[in-house]
Scaffold this motif. Structure first.
Motif, short mmCIF file in Angstrom:
data_model
loop_
_atom_site.label_atom_id
_atom_site.label_comp_id
_atom_site.label_asym_id
_atom_site.label_seq_id
_atom_site.Cartn_x
_atom_site.Cartn_y
_atom_site.Cartn_z
N ARG A 339 -28.14 -4.49 -20.68
CA ARG A 339 -26.78 -4.96 -20.97
C ARG A 339 -26.45 -4.88 -22.47
O ARG A 339 -25.42 -5.39 -22.89
CB ARG A 339 -26.61 -6.39 -20.49
CG ARG A 339 -26.61 -6.54 -18.97
CD ARG A 339 -26.51 -8.01 -18.58
NE ARG A 339 -26.18 -8.18 -17.16
CZ ARG A 339 -25.94 -9.36 -16.60
NH1 ARG A 339 -25.99 -10.47 -17.33
NH2 ARG A 339 -25.63 -9.44 -15.32
N THR A 341 -25.30 -3.23 -26.10
CA THR A 341 -24.19 -2.33 -26.43
C THR A 341 -24.62 -0.88 -26.29
O THR A 341 -23.88 -0.04 -25.75
CB THR A 341 -23.71 -2.60 -27.87
OG1 THR A 341 -23.26 -3.95 -27.97
CG2 THR A 341 -22.57 -1.67 -28.24
N LEU A 344 -24.92 0.05 -22.50
CA LEU A 344 -23.64 0.14 -21.80
C LEU A 344 -22.88 1.42 -22.17
O LEU A 344 -22.07 1.91 -21.38
CB LEU A 344 -22.78 -1.08 -22.08
CG LEU A 344 -23.31 -2.40 -21.47
CD1 LEU A 344 -22.46 -3.57 -21.92
CD2 LEU A 344 -23.34 -2.31 -19.94
N GLU A 345 -23.16 1.98 -23.32
CA GLU A 345 -22.55 3.27 -23.68
C GLU A 345 -23.08 4.38 -22.78
O GLU A 345 -22.39 5.37 -22.54
CB GLU A 345 -22.84 3.60 -25.14
CG GLU A 345 -22.07 2.74 -26.13
CD GLU A 345 -22.41 3.07 -27.57
OE1 GLU A 345 -23.27 3.97 -27.78
OE2 GLU A 345 -21.85 2.44 -28.47
N GLY A 348 -22.40 2.11 -18.66
CA GLY A 348 -21.37 1.13 -18.35
C GLY A 348 -20.24 1.74 -17.54
O GLY A 348 -20.19 2.95 -17.33
N PHE A 358 -17.38 -4.09 -19.06
CA PHE A 358 -18.48 -4.66 -18.29
C PHE A 358 -18.42 -6.16 -18.39
O PHE A 358 -18.45 -6.74 -19.49
CB PHE A 358 -19.84 -4.17 -18.78
CG PHE A 358 -20.98 -4.93 -18.16
CD1 PHE A 358 -21.30 -4.75 -16.83
CD2 PHE A 358 -21.70 -5.87 -18.90
CE1 PHE A 358 -22.32 -5.48 -16.23
CE2 PHE A 358 -22.73 -6.60 -18.32
CZ PHE A 358 -23.05 -6.40 -16.98
#
Length: 373
Positions: A339, A341, A344-345, A348, A358
């Motif tokens: 989770r 950053t 998530l790129e 996500g 998200f």
């Protein structure tokens, strides 16, 4: 050193990995049979904790890549991923100390056991996704700096390719094209890494977690208990959150197609029980990506969205979804490493083309008012 995995543990693993696989990772039944046959012929597999692997040892994940639906018609010989491992070792000029799963899902949790049994190598209790994802760069290995190449991909007829790329996104693009030309399915050895890199970039103890989830479901069915309680206890001992019921209903439509090496589609349900009068929809690309209840988002990738048969609680893969099935859909919060950053790129909602932020499933679930809409 390590624990011994035999035929019975593979039975549990196939169930639990399909739960964590969010509908993807390939048909767990075929993978289970392949792994059990390999263990019967070659002996049990040693499962190592990540910290049991030396820092300078070579660790190689192995897997199947391609469209899971195609796998039904292209049953493998059983040695394709092993051939990929051996050819990668030849290219690197170094023998692997251990193999490991690329992802935690369905077939791709059992294929590495086939390789481990037939090669005599141990298997590391960790993986690079903590679930299943459709693309090769969608791995914690990539997120935290490991190169996916050199990679070898082999098909059931003996064709094979060595792939070297400048980055892992290009690896996915080129390998996907090769897989399509191999008929939609290939078997790979990728992300060769040191033991130190594996410890720093992988999600630990996911194989044990999958076995424990499978065991909880089987034992609950035998005792006529609620399997979600046992699953919750298994997940409580991991970095995942507790399972959350998102919807209970009957499948009324499945739109599924194979496109560019992926199984893509949408499944639609009408509510049963406390969810009568509501509707539910999940969109998938090999794996379940986004869940909507009455057109409101209730779960998104990378959190786990998994369908279970309402009677047996057996997990249902995306290629196994059928009209009329009565199911329960659960959401499972993913570990913190998935989770960040940076993570998530890579996986996500926005990466898959959804203009959605998200929001953790445990936050979205607070707004779910189960009952007639």
């Amino acid at each position: 050193m390590g624990q011994t995995i035999g035929v019975k543990e593979i039975e549990y693993l196939a169930i639990g990995a399909a739960v964590l696989g969010t509908g993807g990772g390939g048909d767990p039944y075929i993978g289970k049979l392949m792994a059990q046959k390999a263990i019967e012929e070659c002996g049990p597999v040693t499962l190592l904790a990540p910290d049991e692997v030396p820092d300078d040892a070579l660790v190689v994940p192995t897997a199947m890549m391609g469209a899971p639906t195609v796998f039904f018609e292209k049953i493998p010989n059983g040695d394709e991923a092993l051939h990929s491992l051996r050819r990668l070792e030849e290219y690197l000029g170094k023998k692997a100390f251990a193999v490991m799963p690329m992802e935690c899902g369905g077939l791709n949790s059992t294929i590495p056991f086939v390789v481990a049994a037939r090669s005599g190598l141990p298997l590391v209790d960790a993986d690079g996704m903590g679930r299943a994802f459709p693309e090769l760069q969608m791995e914690t290995f990539n997120v935290y700096g490991v190169s996916g190449t050199p990679m070898v991909i082999t098909d059931e007829r003996g064709n094979w390719c060595l792939v070297n790329t400048v980055d892992n996104h290009l690896l996915e693009y080129i390998a996907r094209g090769i897989t399509i030309r191999m008929g939609g399915v290939g078997h790979i050895a990728e992300y060769p890494m040191t033991g130190k890199e594996m410890k720093e970039t992988s999600i630990h103890y996911t194989t044990t977690l999958a076995i424990n989830i499978g065991k909880a479901i089987v034992h609950a069915r035998e005792r006529l208990e609620n399997p979600l309680e046992g699953m919750g206890k298994a997940l409580a001992e991991s970095n995942y959150g507790e399972p959350l019921v998102l919807f209970e209903g009957k499948i009324i439509d499945v739109d599924r197609r194979t496109v560019e090496g992926f199984t893509r589609g949408t499944v639609t349900l009408e509510g049963l029980g406390t969810d009568a009068g509501s509707h539910f929809k999940v969109e998938f690309q090999n794996e379940n990506l986004i869940a909507y209840r009455n057109d409101e988002v209730v779960a998104t990738v990378p959190d786990l969205i998994t369908f279970l048969d309402l009677e047996t609680y057996k997990p249902i893969t995306t290629e196994g979804l059928r009209y009329g099935y009565r199911t329960i859909c659960i959401g499972i919060p993913t570990p913190p490493i998935m989770r960040t950053t940076e993570a998530l790129e890579i996986w996500g909602p926005k990466y898959f083309g959804y203009d959605l932020p998200f929001i953790p499933v445990e936050e979205l679930a607070k707004n779910v008012k189960r009952g007639r809409s």
